[in-house]
Design a protein around this motif. Structure first.
Motif, short mmCIF file in Angstrom:
data_model
loop_
_atom_site.label_atom_id
_atom_site.label_comp_id
_atom_site.label_asym_id
_atom_site.label_seq_id
_atom_site.Cartn_x
_atom_site.Cartn_y
_atom_site.Cartn_z
N LEU A 60 0.84 -1.20 0.00
CA LEU A 60 0.00 0.00 0.00
C LEU A 60 0.88 1.26 0.00
CD1 LEU A 60 -2.76 -1.01 2.56
CD2 LEU A 60 -3.05 -0.68 0.12
N THR A 61 1.95 1.23 0.81
CA THR A 61 2.83 2.41 0.85
C THR A 61 3.50 2.60 -0.49
OG1 THR A 61 3.34 1.57 3.05
CG2 THR A 61 4.50 3.55 2.34
N LYS A 62 3.94 1.48 -1.09
CA LYS A 62 4.65 1.58 -2.37
C LYS A 62 3.75 2.18 -3.45
CE LYS A 62 7.35 -1.30 -5.51
NZ LYS A 62 6.55 -2.23 -6.33
N GLY A 63 2.47 1.82 -3.43
CA GLY A 63 1.57 2.30 -4.47
C GLY A 63 0.86 3.58 -4.08
N ASP A 64 1.12 4.08 -2.89
CA ASP A 64 0.43 5.27 -2.37
C ASP A 64 -1.08 5.04 -2.39
OD1 ASP A 64 -0.35 8.60 -3.34
OD2 ASP A 64 0.30 7.94 -1.36
N LEU A 65 -1.49 3.89 -1.81
CA LEU A 65 -2.90 3.53 -1.85
C LEU A 65 -3.46 3.38 -0.44
CD1 LEU A 65 -2.57 0.63 -4.43
CD2 LEU A 65 -3.66 2.80 -4.90
N ILE A 66 -4.78 3.56 -0.33
CA ILE A 66 -5.45 3.09 0.89
C ILE A 66 -6.40 2.00 0.47
CG2 ILE A 66 -5.35 5.36 1.97
CD1 ILE A 66 -8.52 5.27 1.72
N GLN A 67 -6.71 1.10 1.41
CA GLN A 67 -7.68 0.06 1.08
C GLN A 67 -8.69 -0.05 2.21
OE1 GLN A 67 -5.85 -3.80 0.35
NE2 GLN A 67 -5.39 -4.09 2.51
N PHE A 68 -9.92 -0.41 1.85
CA PHE A 68 -10.94 -0.61 2.87
C PHE A 68 -11.93 -1.67 2.38
CE2 PHE A 68 -14.09 1.89 0.55
CZ PHE A 68 -13.34 2.84 -0.10
N PRO A 69 -12.48 -2.45 3.31
CA PRO A 69 -13.40 -3.52 2.91
C PRO A 69 -14.81 -2.97 2.68
CG PRO A 69 -13.05 -3.59 5.27
CD PRO A 69 -12.25 -2.43 4.76
N THR A 70 -15.56 -3.58 1.77
CA THR A 70 -16.93 -3.14 1.51
C THR A 70 -17.96 -4.18 1.95
OG1 THR A 70 -16.64 -3.98 -0.73
CG2 THR A 70 -16.46 -1.60 -0.42
N VAL A 71 -17.78 -5.42 1.50
CA VAL A 71 -18.72 -6.48 1.91
C VAL A 71 -17.93 -7.75 2.13
CG1 VAL A 71 -20.86 -5.72 0.80
CG2 VAL A 71 -19.19 -7.03 -0.50
N MET A 72 -18.61 -8.74 2.71
CA MET A 72 -17.99 -10.06 2.85
C MET A 72 -18.91 -11.08 2.20
SD MET A 72 -16.72 -9.58 6.76
CE MET A 72 -18.14 -8.67 7.24
N GLY A 73 -18.33 -12.09 1.63
CA GLY A 73 -19.14 -13.11 0.99
C GLY A 73 -18.46 -14.46 1.15
N GLY A 74 -19.02 -15.45 0.52
CA GLY A 74 -18.44 -16.78 0.64
C GLY A 74 -18.06 -17.36 -0.70
N VAL A 75 -16.92 -18.07 -0.74
CA VAL A 75 -16.54 -18.85 -1.91
C VAL A 75 -17.11 -20.24 -1.69
CG1 VAL A 75 -14.63 -19.76 -3.24
CG2 VAL A 75 -14.42 -17.54 -2.14
N VAL A 76 -17.88 -20.74 -2.64
CA VAL A 76 -18.48 -22.06 -2.45
C VAL A 76 -18.02 -23.00 -3.56
CG1 VAL A 76 -20.52 -21.03 -1.42
CG2 VAL A 76 -20.58 -21.68 -3.77
N PRO A 77 -17.81 -24.29 -3.22
CA PRO A 77 -17.52 -25.26 -4.29
C PRO A 77 -18.83 -25.61 -4.98
CG PRO A 77 -16.87 -26.09 -2.11
CD PRO A 77 -17.76 -24.94 -1.90
N VAL A 78 -18.78 -25.69 -6.30
CA VAL A 78 -19.98 -26.08 -7.06
C VAL A 78 -19.65 -27.28 -7.92
CG1 VAL A 78 -21.21 -23.89 -7.11
CG2 VAL A 78 -19.40 -24.32 -8.75
N VAL A 79 -20.63 -28.14 -8.11
CA VAL A 79 -20.43 -29.35 -8.90
C VAL A 79 -21.53 -29.49 -9.93
CG1 VAL A 79 -19.30 -30.55 -6.99
CG2 VAL A 79 -21.75 -30.80 -7.32
N ASN A 80 -21.28 -30.31 -10.92
CA ASN A 80 -22.30 -30.64 -11.91
C ASN A 80 -22.38 -32.16 -11.98
OD1 ASN A 80 -23.76 -31.28 -14.21
ND2 ASN A 80 -22.94 -29.60 -15.41
N LEU A 81 -23.28 -32.73 -11.18
CA LEU A 81 -23.46 -34.17 -11.17
C LEU A 81 -24.93 -34.45 -11.36
CD1 LEU A 81 -21.24 -35.21 -8.15
CD2 LEU A 81 -20.88 -35.83 -10.52
N ALA A 82 -25.23 -35.36 -12.28
CA ALA A 82 -26.63 -35.65 -12.57
C ALA A 82 -27.32 -36.19 -11.33
CB ALA A 82 -26.70 -36.68 -13.69
N GLY A 83 -28.47 -35.63 -11.01
CA GLY A 83 -29.27 -36.15 -9.91
C GLY A 83 -28.88 -35.66 -8.54
N ILE A 84 -27.83 -34.85 -8.44
CA ILE A 84 -27.41 -34.35 -7.12
C ILE A 84 -27.97 -32.96 -6.96
CG2 ILE A 84 -25.47 -33.83 -5.63
CD1 ILE A 84 -25.39 -36.69 -6.18
N LYS A 85 -28.62 -32.71 -5.83
CA LYS A 85 -29.20 -31.38 -5.59
C LYS A 85 -28.26 -30.55 -4.74
CE LYS A 85 -33.97 -33.01 -5.41
NZ LYS A 85 -33.43 -34.33 -5.69
#
Lengths: 326, 347
Positions: free
Chosen positions: B90-115
């Motif tokens: 951040l110092t090197k780039g002369d930047l500030i950073q701040f968080p906006t929202v939080m979310g989740g990374v989820v694994p997704v699959v494509n299997l026939a018949g699985i809900k």
């Protein structure tokens, strides 16, 4: 007397304007040509400058290394290069016979009434944006390939000793085979249009004499028409190959973007243009960016070599036709 | 000749004036680029903000790596990244950073018949799938935690990101935390994946999962819902299997101590808590400390001030967790660092 002077005056003025126009026209054409050469030179300079850090770091090994690791900043061009060559090879294997067949049909077998509509339809294929081919490939063709075509190919061609290796592996739909086929479909209209135009330049008298001597349609095309327009056909093939080597968006959708050497046609891979399209805007380190520009330089050189080889082929064909005689 | 020159002159005058008038109208839009992770909520916020104030927010979802690169190149007003920058960066780039929202990374699959939610995975199993060590769906490791589920005897088609991605950063951070063997691959926005296909953006991964049978991938939760993908349950640090949901992300986020994090550098993967989702992540905005165009900096901060105040419901509708009020106060205090060329705060 005054009237004759006026006429003389206006004649002299027309000649002067004509000469001025000539000079202006000559400078303008020289200028645009020079501009094209300057731009080409500029592209080469930018590519070499951008690629220099990566090439200095990796040396000649850059061309034969299969690594691509952004975490440790180690890069090699082998995987994208092999992917580019493999997809172009599949595209050529599929596209050249297909476009030859279509051109043959349009000039020899097609009923006269259907010639113009069919030619227009083939040329319309060229008007489809390349990204549409990619979307169609991913959403329509890929599931079909995964469930039907690739298992069938694996069953029929898999057991064959040497080329069977190319058709084994897990069918996932997208991969080198689908990308090559889509590329072949994309270059088909260009090659067909050029081949058809070139077939039509053969003098009617040549064709008719061959038919008169009892040649079949196939013999006329293979032994009379093709040798006559060899240069045009080679030119069409080179045009198609140049397009296939550089195509980006259609390939990115269906190639699978995997930085690993493909062991079979069903495997995912990556091509130079797909790698650049995916990673260039986000290459955060200098080595990464330089490695990507070096990939661009490799593609530039590859296309140059291909075009030069094509020209050389044409030159030899010209010499054989005029110099050596038949 | 003179007459046609006159016409040309008149035509070009009208063209120029039209150009000037149109460009004047769009001068106040703000531009941003970066993470695909929060794109759904940023798009909703931009729509609502434009309806309220008439100022548009043009966001290009090109991946966190792209966001970092573009803000460093100053081609956009703000960058967005799920990979937080360290204090040194951040110092090197002369930047500030701040968080906006939080979310989740989820694994997704494509299997026939699985809900959705029928399959369970642990961090170790997921890591081994992505390492190429588990290659079939009916492997003993997967069957052991999914008793009673009919798993097909097909190969697993692994899908990852082909571009520089903060979602990848958070995903590999989590895998590294739960599986020692992942150290060989490493943690970053782009890594050398041992197996798998690459999709461009969360959108590309979602499309590939939808098109390829027997595939597994990782996307932000909103993409899984919008594209009707089958997500899996995961085992968290406390050993419980949880479904991805707003409550699960919130439980993980409750552990976060933002006050102690310099530059708000905090990674929420693998947080303790019986109901916590193990792959929760926050997403950040990057802004230059010294603004070349103070009006743009002010406009960006005004937008995010509105988002913190009025954008919570829109975020919750998409299952993103808004920042708690005490953190919003810390963030808005940090905005005093954004100054113009003379040192005066822009907001």
């Amino acid at each position: 007397m005054a009237l004759i002077d006026q006429a003389e005056e206006s004649r002299r003025r027309r000649i002067r304007n004509g000469r001025l126009a000539d000079i202006f026209f000559r400078w303008m054409t020289w200028g645009f040509t020079a501009l094209v050469l300057v731009m080409l030179g500029g592209v080469i300079v930018v590519l070499v400058q951008g690629a220099a850090p990566a090439l200095k770091l990796f040396g000649f090994d850059f061309l034969i290394t299969a690594k691509w690791n952004p975490v440790t900043d180690e890069y090699g061009a082998l995987v994208p290069l092999v992917g580019t060559l493999a997809t172009s090879a599949v595209a050529m294997l599929v596209g050249v016979p297909a476009s030859f067949a279509v051109a043959f049909f349009l000039t020899e077998l097609c009923p006269y009434k259907l010639r113009t509509p069919l030619s227009t339809a083939v040329e319309l294929l060229a008007a489809v944006p390349s990204i549409i081919y990619g979307i169609w490939g991913l959403f329509v063709a890929a599931p079909f390939f995964q469930t039907t075509i690739e298992p069938a190919l694996a069953a029929w061609l898999g057991p064959i000793p040497l080329i069977g290796q190319l058709f084994s592996g897990v069918p996932i739909g997208i991969g080198v085979l689908l990308a090559g086929l889509i590329l072949g479909l994309m270059i088909l209209p260009f090659m067909t249009a050029v081949m058809r135009d070139v077939f039509e330049t053969v003098p009617a008298v040549l064709r008719e004499s061959a038919y008169g001597l009892g040649a079949t349609r196939w013999e006329v095309v293979w032994k009379v028409v093709l040798p006559y327009c060899r240069t045009g056909v080679v030119g069409a093939v080179m045009l198609g190959l140049g397009r296939a080597l550089g195509e980006t968006m259609a390939v990115t959708f269906v190639i699978g973007n995997a930085h690993r050497l493909p062991k079979s046609l069903f495997d995912p891979a990556t091509t130079i243009s797909a790698a650049l399209a995916n990673e260039f805007t986000e290459a955060v380190s200098d080595t990464y960016t330089s490695a990507l520009i070096a990939l661009g330089l490799v593609l530039f050189l590859l296309t140059f070599i291909v075009l030069a080889a094509g020209r050389r082929l044409l030159l030899r064909a010209e010499v054989a036709k005029t110099g050596g005689g038949k | 000749m003179l007459k046609s020159f006159g016409k040309l002159g008149r035509a070009s005058f009208f063209a120029l004036s039209a150009l000037v008038l149109t460009t004047a109208a769009e001068a106040s839009d703000i531009s941003g680029a970066g993470a695909t992770f929060p794109y759904p909520v940023y798009a909703k916020w931009a729509e609502a903000y434009k309806a309220k104030t008439g100022i548009g927010m043009n966001y290009q979802s090109i991946g966190s790596g792209g966001g970092i690169k573009q803000i460093n190149a100053k081609t956009v007003d703000f960058g967005a990244s799920d990979k937080p920058l360290t204090a040194a960066e951040l110092t090197k780039g002369d930047l500030i950073q701040f968080p906006t929202v939080m979310g989740g990374v989820v694994p997704v699959v494509n299997l026939a018949g699985i809900k959705p939610g029928e399959i369970k995975l642990t961090g170790s199993v997921l890591a081994n799938i992505y390492l190429g060590k588990i290659t079939k769906w009916n492997a003993p490791e997967i069957a052991a935690i999914n008793k009673g589920v009919k798993l097909p005897d097909t190969a697993i088609a692994v899908v990852h990101r082909s571009d520089g991605s903060g979602t990848t950063f958070n995903f590999t951070y989590y895998l590294n935390a739960v599986e020692p063997a992942w150290a060989a691959v490493g943690v970053n926005t782009a890594v050398e994946w041992p197996v798998g296909l690459g999709g461009k953006g969360n959108e590309g991964v979602a499309a590939m999962i939808g098109q390829t049978q027997g595939s597994i991938g990782y996307v932000e939760y909103a993409y899984a819902l919008q594209n009707h993908l089958t997500y899996t349950d995961m085992q968290n640090k406390d050993g419980k299997f949880v479904k991805p949901s707003y409550e699960a992300f919130q439980a993980a986020a409750a552990n976060a101590d933002w006050a102690k994090a310099p530059g708000f550098y905090l990674i929420l993967a693998n947080q303790p808590g019986a109901t916590s989702w193990p792959m929760t992540a926050a997403t950040f905005i990057l802004l230059h400390k010294t603004q070349d165009k103070p009006e743009n900096g002010k406009a960006v901060l005004k937008f995010f001030n509105w988002a913190y105040a009025d954008g919570d419901k829109l975020a919750k509708d998409l299952d993103y967790v808004p920042m708690p009020d005490n953190v919003v106060k810390l963030v808005e205090d940090s905005w005093k660092q954004v100054v113009d060329a003379s040192g005066k705060p822009v907001y």
